[in-house]
Design an enzyme around this catalytic site. Structure first.
Site, PDB file in Angstrom:
ATOM      1  N   PHE A 493       0.821  -1.205   0.000  1.00  0.00           N
ATOM      2  CA  PHE A 493       0.000   0.000   0.000  1.00  0.00           C
ATOM      3  C   PHE A 493       0.854   1.254   0.000  1.00  0.00           C
ATOM      4  O   PHE A 493       0.556   2.230  -0.667  1.00  0.00           O
ATOM      5  CB  PHE A 493      -0.923  -0.018   1.243  1.00  0.00           C
ATOM      6  CG  PHE A 493      -1.564   1.317   1.485  1.00  0.00           C
ATOM      7  CD1 PHE A 493      -2.639   1.735   0.689  1.00  0.00           C
ATOM      8  CD2 PHE A 493      -1.087   2.180   2.486  1.00  0.00           C
ATOM      9  CE1 PHE A 493      -3.216   2.965   0.907  1.00  0.00           C
ATOM     10  CE2 PHE A 493      -1.670   3.417   2.692  1.00  0.00           C
ATOM     11  CZ  PHE A 493      -2.744   3.823   1.905  1.00  0.00           C
ATOM     12  N   GLU A 494       1.992   1.190   0.706  1.00  0.00           N
ATOM     13  CA  GLU A 494       2.885   2.352   0.784  1.00  0.00           C
ATOM     14  C   GLU A 494       3.428   2.697  -0.590  1.00  0.00           C
ATOM     15  O   GLU A 494       3.504   3.876  -0.968  1.00  0.00           O
ATOM     16  CB  GLU A 494       4.038   2.067   1.760  1.00  0.00           C
ATOM     17  CG  GLU A 494       3.550   1.904   3.179  1.00  0.00           C
ATOM     18  CD  GLU A 494       4.606   1.375   4.164  1.00  0.00           C
ATOM     19  OE1 GLU A 494       5.819   1.416   3.831  1.00  0.00           O
ATOM     20  OE2 GLU A 494       4.213   0.923   5.253  1.00  0.00           O
TER      21      GLU A 494
END
Ligand code: NAG
Ligand code: NAG
Ligand code: NAG
Length: 564
Positions: A493-494
């Site tokens: 997600f980062e």
């Protein structure tokens, strides 16, 4: 003791020769009348041809009771172990004629005398074995009493020469010297030999030839009796006959040098022959000389004697060589003249030396090659140190990048948090250790960057996704340590968020670290897939990359913002 033994053996050997069948040998008496001061040869045959044998008489004709008798030697090539001995006229020992006498030599079975002055009157004994049948070997011997005396009765000038020339393709004759000048009163029967073989049909004092061929060349011998008495002396004369072509009507011809210039290398030695073809002349006096012409002056260049290169019936090719230890600049300005002459006339060939152009070309080529090699080496250097060069370049170009923006961190580091669990025993260093220990140690402590590590720099308690977006916004770079754990874990997600933010933020740049090899999962968002393809990726090479001056850190620094 040994010496006495040798003396005894020698005495025994002498006795054997002296006592052997010398008394029983066939005898002939030969007379060599020569003209003093003229070149003349003589031969003694060991082999006695059939017609001559009747004239020989055994030495002990009347003493048949005395020991065995030898045979007259006959059969030409069938004679083996031919040995010649000599006994002085006044008696004395019988001695072998070995190689020591330069004027008297044995060729096959024949004994040659090169000049009358060196010949000794005396007894010459030839012994040989006849190999007429394979098993039967008979000893034969011939004793020749040789008398050598200068001509006194007739003038020598009238005599036929001992060297006679026959012009090929014409009519000619071979005349027996001395005999031909005796007048017509007494014409004895002559026995002629050519190269040791009797010529049966020839009985007169000259041989008439209708058409002359080269096989008529050779050594001729004419024998005749001084008086028709059985025991009287036989006179012998030797004639060297050479078949020739007509004398040339032309000047000599310079075969080499063929051109008027010669390319040479300065400082190198030079061997320069002048090769000249002389047409046949019976009385050829060939002349070859080298001259140097310089500044209006001409002088003869000292060289070795000319030497014959090729000699045939029609021509004589000779050369004379000059040798320069090294070619100097002054030689280039000189003219080299080769001069050749025969009795018809003379010819000259002029030659100039030129510096070889090939040498210059060689240096040009060498220069080109070295420049190419230099360029190539420079290319390799640039390729090897490209990153360093780029870093230097960036240092100059992007100065002050960190001054104007309102960002807090140089880089945000994203990694798989539980990566160590699965791969501890494979890799000596986990991705978590890399992010939490090595990155701060190298980038912060050594190179002075400010890193953002979620665990360390963000106070817990906030909403994860909001916190992430905030810290990424505050960072100039996003560093993502990729591994199978990362791509399949929640930290993906980062990366996704960072890619989205970077699309709108010129100051945010993303760096991928390939921690270990991985397969792209099918489930990856399209955006991330594209990002993996285009974003700069640096490969972690395990322990090789740990040292702060390793290539890995250089590459990372290359992508980091420039510190002023
Ligand atoms: C035979 O030989 C002996 C001794 O060798 C000699 O004295 C004698 O004169 C010879 N006889 C003839 C006829 O030559
Ligand atoms: C041979 O010659 C000698 C002297 O030269 C002479 O006394 C003798 O009679 C001659 N014999 C013959 C057969 O002619
Ligand atoms: C060479 O020949 C020419 C005539 O062709 C003559 O004049 C000259 O003297 C000759 N040179 C020598 C060195 O004999």
């Amino acid at each position: 003791m040994l010496a006495w033994g040798w003396v005894f053996l020698w005495l025994l050997g002498r006795e054997r020769i002296a006592g052997l069948n010398v008394a029983g040998c066939f005898i002939q008496k030969l007379l060599w009348t020569y003209c003093p001061g003229k070149e003349e040869e003589f031969v003694l045959f060991c082999d006695t041809p059939e017609p001559q044998r009747s004239r020989l008489f055994p030495g002990n004709q009347h003493n048949r009771t005395q020991g065995p008798r030898a045979l007259p030697c006959a059969g030409g090539k069938d004679l083996v172990d031919v040995r010649w001995y000599r006994q002085h006229r006044d008696g004395g020992p019988v001695e072998a004629i070995a190689g020591g006498h330069s004027h008297v030599t044995q060729r096959e079975s024949t004994l040659h005398f090169s000049s009358p002055e060196a010949a000794q009157a005396g007894t010459y004994i030839c012994r040989a074995r006849i190999r007429s049948a394979p098993d039967v070997q008979v000893t034969c011997c011939l004793k020749t009493l040789l008398e050598v005396a200068p001509q006194t009765t007739a003038p020598c000038a009238a005599s036929a020469p001992h060297k006679q020339y026959l012009l090929l393709g014409t009519v000619g004759s071979i005349r027996c010297p001395r005999l031909s000048c005796r007048g017509n009163t007494h014409r004895p029967e002559v026995t002629w030999y050519q190269n040791g073989r009797v010529l049966p049909g020839e009985k007169s004092d000259s041989i008439l030839l209708e058409d002359i061929y080269d096989y008529h060349q050779g050594t001729y011998v004419c024998d005749y009796t001084v008086s028709p008495n059985v025991t009287s002396w036989t006179a012998r004369a030797v004639v060297q006959v050479r078949t020739i072509v007509a004398d040339t009507k032309f000047k000599p011809d310079i075969v080499y040098p063929a051109k008027d210039t010669l390319e040479v290398e300065l400082g190198k030695p030079l061997t320069l022959p002048c090769t000249v073809r002389f047409g046949f002349q019976r009385d050829l006096h060939p002349v070859i000389r080298w001259y140097i012409k310089s500044a209006g002056q001409q002088w003869e260049f000292p060289t070795f004697q000319e030497k014959s290169v090729k000699s045939t019936m029609e021509e004589e090719v000779m050369e004379r060589v000059i040798f320069l230890k090294e070619v100097t600049q002054s030689d280039l300005g000189r003219e080299f003249l080769c001069f050749a002459q025969n009795s018809i006339g003379n010819v000259t060939r002029s030659l100039r030396l030129q510096e070889k152009r090939g040498v210059l070309l060689f240096y040009v080529l060498l220069g080109t090659v070295s420049i190419l090699v230099g360029v190539l080496a420079a290319g390799v250097l640039v390729y090897t140190y490209w990153i360093e060069i780029l870093l230097l370049y960036q240092t100059c170009q992007r100065k002050g990048e960190t001054l104007g923006d309102k960002k807090e961190f140089d880089a945000f580091v994203s990694y798989a948090k539980w990566g160590s669990m699965g791969s501890e025993d494979e890799a000596p260093l986990s991705e978590e250790q890399l992010a939490l220990i090595l990155f701060p140690e190298v980038l912060e402590n050594k190179y002075g960057f400010t890193l953002c590590l979620l665990e360390r720099d963000v106070a817990p308690g906030g909403v994860y996704s909001e916190d992430i977006v905030n810290v990424i916004k505050k960072s100039r770079r996003g560093i993502f340590i990729l591994s199978p754990n990362y791509l399949n874990g929640p930290q993906l997600f980062e990366l996704q968020a960072a890619v989205n933010l970077a699309l709108n933020d010129q100051m945010l740049k993303l760096i991928l670290i390939k921690f270990c090899s991985f397969q792209e999962p099918e489930s990856l968002p399209l955006l991330v897939k594209k990002a993996l393809r285009v974003l700069p990726t640096i490969t972690w090479r395990g322990l090789k990359s740990v040292a702060p001056n390793s290539r890995f850190w250089t590459q990372v620094r290359c992508h980091m913002p420039v510190k002023s």
